[in-house]
Design a protein around this motif. Structure first.
Motif: not given
Length: 335
Positions: A176-178, A183-189, A207-212
């Motif tokens: 995933t692109d962190t 940017e999605e979190a910023i749009r929510d606020y 980019w990291l292997e994670l739970y998006p």
């Protein structure tokens, strides 16, 4: 030839007799030595024959004792292991029972407890709208406070439900692109950022292997924390950055894995900060370093962040100073 004289014959006979006597003495000596040697060997044989059963009994006794001790230790180890397995099984059952209870609590928080809170907010709205002309200023103030408290309780119940759902780990890990998640979190606020005139700077992120979805919830909680604990007389300045660090250089007690390298993602702000001596308390559920009158935080966002990082086999750490802001760093395993 010349005949031998009687004297020479007698002399030869004497020499022969002496020689025979010498041979006989040597034979007698050899016979005595042989007899002594045979006697000595016979004596040794008898001694060995007497000693062998005793030695066998001693060796058998020592071997038997060693076997008995070994058998006792093995039986004790097996009994200890069996007892430990029983205790472990009992603990697992207890943990499962507590987990089931927590799951029921999470379900109640997300469903059953939400309903009365929604009704409280609905009735207070109706009172404020329909009975507005009949209420004095004190009545309106009381109703607004009831609605504010109900709204805050509703948010806390939603956060509890979110925190409990993070323990199930139903989501799949993916590359995933962190930066995109931030940017999605910023749009929510976006509205709160505009109201507070916050400035947010994002540097190159990996980019990291994670739970998006979990990671986005964590990013939103960190962003909410920076905006909630801003200075009154200064616009929030938030900087998000990342770098790779050596695992051996990290001094984090609660780091669950021992990787050689970590991706360190940091969000730092210029807010009111806090005394870094209390940094472990900020990650506990409903632990607040500031009074509710001072700030609107619910005391669960950073606990959610710690839970998310634990799901990633990583850790979260913070460094803060009163009046100079805080910097939260997320350590994702790289290797």
């Amino acid at each position: 030839g010349q005949e031998a004289s009687p004297e020479s014959i007698l002399d030869n006979v004497t020499k022969g007799r002496n020689l025979m006597a010498s041979f006989k003495n040597d034979l007698d000596l050899m016979e005595r030595e042989e007899q002594e040697l045979l006697h000595e060997r016979f004596t040794q044989k008898e001694r060995y024959q007497k000693l062998t059963p005793r030695t066998f009994r001693i060796v058998s006794g020592v071997v038997g004792l060693i076997f008995l001790i070994s058998f006792t230790l093995i039986v004790k180890a097996m009994l200890d292991r069996f007892r430990f397995q029983q205790e472990l099984q009992e603990q697992l059952l207890a943990i499962k029972q507590r987990n089931d209870e927590l799951t029921q609590l999470a379900f109640a928080a997300s469903h059953d407890l939400q309903e009365p809170v929604r009704k409280i907010r609905t009735f207070t709205d109706r009172l404020l709208i329909r009975q507005q002309d009949r209420l004095d200023e004190e009545g309106k103030m009381i109703l607004s406070r009831v609605d504010y408290s109900a709204k805050k309780l509703q948010g806390m119940l939603e956060d509890i439900s979110t925190f409990m759902s993070l323990q199930e780990e139903n989501e799949k890990i993916q590359l995933t692109d962190t930066r995109k998640l931030w940017e999605e979190a910023i749009r929510d606020y976006a509205n709160l950022i505009a109201d507070t005139k916050a400035e947010i700077e994002i540097s190159d992120l990996p980019w990291l292997e994670l739970y998006p979805m979990q990671t986005k919830i964590m990013f939103k909680a960190l962003l909410d924390n920076s905006l909630a604990y801003r200075k009154v007389d200064e616009s929030p300045k938030i900087r998000i950055s990342a770098k790779v660090v050596e695992g051996a250089d990290l001094k984090i007690d609660h780091l669950p894995s021992l990787q050689k390298h970590y991706h360190a993602v940091t969000i730092e702000d210029n807010g009111i900060g806090f005394d870094n001596a209390f940094k472990l308390k900020v990650f506990q559920l409903f632990r607040r370093l500031h009074t509710q009158e001072d700030r609107s935080g619910k005391g669960i966002g950073l606990a959610i962040c710690q839970r998310v990082m634990a799901n990633h086999n990583g850790a979260i750490d913070v460094f803060a100073e009163p009046g100079r802001g805080a910097a939260f760093t997320l350590y994702f395993p790289k290797d």
